[in-house]
Design an enzyme around this catalytic site. Structure first.
Site, PDB file in Angstrom:
ATOM      1  CB  SER A   1      -9.450   0.904  -0.142  1.00 39.92           C
ATOM      2  OG  SER A   1      -8.592   1.168  -1.212  1.00 39.92           O
TER       3      SER A   1
ATOM      4  CG  ASP B   1      -2.240   0.613   1.011  1.00 41.17           C
ATOM      5  OD1 ASP B   1      -2.260   1.845   0.993  1.00 41.17           O
ATOM      6  OD2 ASP B   1      -3.252  -0.075   0.842  1.00 41.17           O
TER       7      ASP B   1
ATOM      8  CG  ASN C   1     -13.807   2.306  -4.789  1.00 40.96           C
ATOM      9  OD1 ASN C   1     -14.095   1.167  -4.432  1.00 40.96           O
ATOM     10  ND2 ASN C   1     -12.967   3.062  -4.126  1.00 40.96           N
TER      11      ASN C   1
END
Lengths: 88, 476
Positions: free
Chosen positions: B420, B202, B352
């Site tokens: 996420s 990340d 998304n």
């Protein structure tokens, strides 16, 4: 970077691209939620966090054409300019 | 019968009588003990204040503590809040530094807390208000369900746990009771293990966050520093930074720290929140910068690091990947396949864009590699999040991903939304399973996760399993 700074950065970028005076560019700005951390305007080869990101949608118009910039506190991006996204 | 035989028979008879008497007493004790255990119907199993007295141990109103927690809308001034306090004859007991906008309020009239909540909820300055419950039960309680199986519950003492609807949805803030991953049942079986390492690939992780620090991975002293063929040696004491090809994976954005907290914020430590795992080892890997974006190349470099550390003996079994794009990379796909060959699960955000990944794939979640688990996001009412991608062929499973409270930079906590946030929930459940079944292969683990869901109407025809991950089922 705050909203005003983001708008200024976008305005200067568009003025350079279109070779116009920044004062001739009209603007409208609204708060927006973008789908990811590249503000839904990722460049080629770029990966971004899939978190809803609060920012500003900046619409600038000059010479009869409208262009969309997207910004948050970290970045300003030009969305689908001639089919491509740009981080500026 | 001679004298000797008589004595032997007499002794045997006495022994038998004593054994029978002792067994009788045992049965009596057992009966008495059982009468102290409450048997609660399945419909009362859920975590709330309306269950029986025994269950209510989990959430009891305390005395001398603030009665309500109120979140004021952003922009409401201190003076306005003080004015409201004066008008209500209340006082601010505490401001919750790490949860901006929250005030713990003590009602000086000792009015009913529910009524006080209702009063505050009706105010235009208030975003929401709720009763202040003390979560004090840390032992397990056995609850009999309608199918006569025992389902223990276990609640952590972490003060913000009441806001973690993804783990225990009691209907807080208008949610649907029970629309969660059933963590409190899972924790009665296991709360995780320091032996399981999860790589958070990340923006790095704030490894100094008080709620994460005890669960961060550090390179064992007995293990040599990482050596890359091209990069040379990297002193990877805390993980790996693929942007600068150096050792420090400190998060400059917050996204990675948020994901890490969902997987493994330390539980039962009286600080902040609880992760899906109370105990785990989080390996921080940084390939996204302060803006929250990074390059495919650096992602590949970081995955390569994970594989090399696995080969060197680190028990890293899960990569949590809360990122992506619509651009396909064969190199990225190849390195994820390499991770599969090394028995590493790859949990990835479905994206998304509210789109169907079967038609418009999102990567890496859409790679057809056997270790990839693609995750969609649900809201607190078991609805597919408005932003979440879906795909009956390409999105495996769903998990809570809206208004998820987790760790943030600088010892803070923030609520965030996205696939996420749903991704590390599934990564966390995978780690829980591995803590119970350390030898489980990546194929078995993936199969287990996909078989451990609660069917959700809103997901029918939207994901492969049509269900929400259930941590307790995954541990059965």
């Amino acid at each position: 970077m705050n909203k005003e700074e983001a708008v200024e950065k976008a305005r200067n970028d568009l003025a350079q691209r279109l070779k116009v005076d920044p004062a001739d560019i009209k603007e409208s700005v609204e708060d927006a939620d973008f789908p990811d951390m590249a503000l839904g305007a990722g460049e080629s080869g770029e990966m971004s966090g899939q978190m809803i990101t609060r920012g500003w949608r900046i619409r600038l118009s000059a010479g009869g054409q409208s262009h969309e910039y997207r910004a948050d506190k970290n970045q300003v991006r030009l969305f689908k300019y001639k089919g491509k996204n740009y981080r500026i | 019968m001679n004298r000797n035989n008589f004595v032997i028979h007499l002794a045997l008879a006495i022994v038998l009588i004593l054994v029978a008497a002792f067994a009788g007493q045992l049965a009596k004790w057992r009966k008495q003990w059982k009468s102290h255990i409450s048997i609660v119907p399945a419909e009362q199993k859920k975590r709330g204040a309306s269950t029986t007295e025994e269950i209510a141990l989990a959430e009891t109103r305390g005395f001398g503590r603030p009665e309500v927690l109120v979140k004021f809308k952003s922009g409401v001034s201190r003076e306005t809040i003080d004015e409201l306090m004066w008008r209500m004859n209340d006082r601010v007991e505490d401001r919750i530094e790490n949860a901006p906008g929250w005030e713990a309020i003590d009602d000086l009239d000792n009015a009913d807390a529910a009524a006080t909540v209702a009063q505050y909820s009706s105010m235009p300055e208030v975003e929401y208000a709720e009763e202040n419950y003390e979560i004090s039960l840390s032992q397990t309680i056995e609850v009999r369900t309608a199918v006569t199986t025992y389902q223990p519950l276990r609640f952590p003492k972490d003060p913000l746990f009441g806001e973690q609807w993804a783990l225990a949805n009691s209907g807080q803030r208008g949610g649907k009771e029970g629309a969660d991953i059933n963590a409190t049942n899972a924790w009665a079986i296991t709360t995780g293990s320091e032996e399981v390492v999860v790589a958070v690939l990340d923006s790095g992780v704030d490894y100094n966050h008080d709620d994460l620090k005890p669960n961060m991975w550090t390179r064992p002293k007995s293990m040599d520093a990482y050596e890359d063929e091209d990069l040379g040696p990297v002193d990877d004491e805390y993980g790996f930074n693929a942007i600068l090809n150096e050792s420090d994976p400190m998060d400059e954005n917050g996204h990675g720290t948020h994901c890490a907290g969902i997987i493994g914020a330390e539980g039962e430590n009286n600080i902040g929140i609880a992760g899906v795992n109370w105990k785990v080892r989080i390996m921080p890997l940084k390939f996204m910068n302060a803006g929250g974006y990074g390059t495919t190349k650096d992602a590949i470099e970081a995955i390569n690091y994970v594989i090399e550390r696995k080969k060197a003996g680190v028990n890293v079994r899960v990569i949590s990947a809360s990122w992506g794009s619509t651009q396909r990379s064969r190199a990225l796909e190849a390195i994820i396949r390499k991770a599969y060959e090394n028995d590493i699960l790859f949990v990835a955000a479905a994206g998304n864009a509210s789109t169907n990944n079967d038609r418009r794939p999102h990567f890496p979640s859409s790679y057809n590699v056997p270790n990839v688990v693609s995750v969609a996001a649900l809201d607190r009412n078991d609805q597919l999040a408005a932003f979440s991608n879906f795909g009956v062929k390409s999105v495996a499973i769903a998990a809570p991903g809206v208004d998820i409270l987790s760790t943030w930079l600088g010892n803070a906590y923030e609520e965030k939304s996205g696939t996420s946030m749903a991704t590390p929930v599934v990564s966390g459940v995978a780690a829980l399973v591995l803590s119970e079944h350390p030898r489980m292969s990546v194929d078995e683990l993936r199969k287990k996760l996909l078989a451990s869901t609660d069917p959700i109407v809103a997901l029918k025809g939207k994901t492969e399993t049509g269900g929400r991950i259930n941590a307790a089922k995954a541990l059965e």
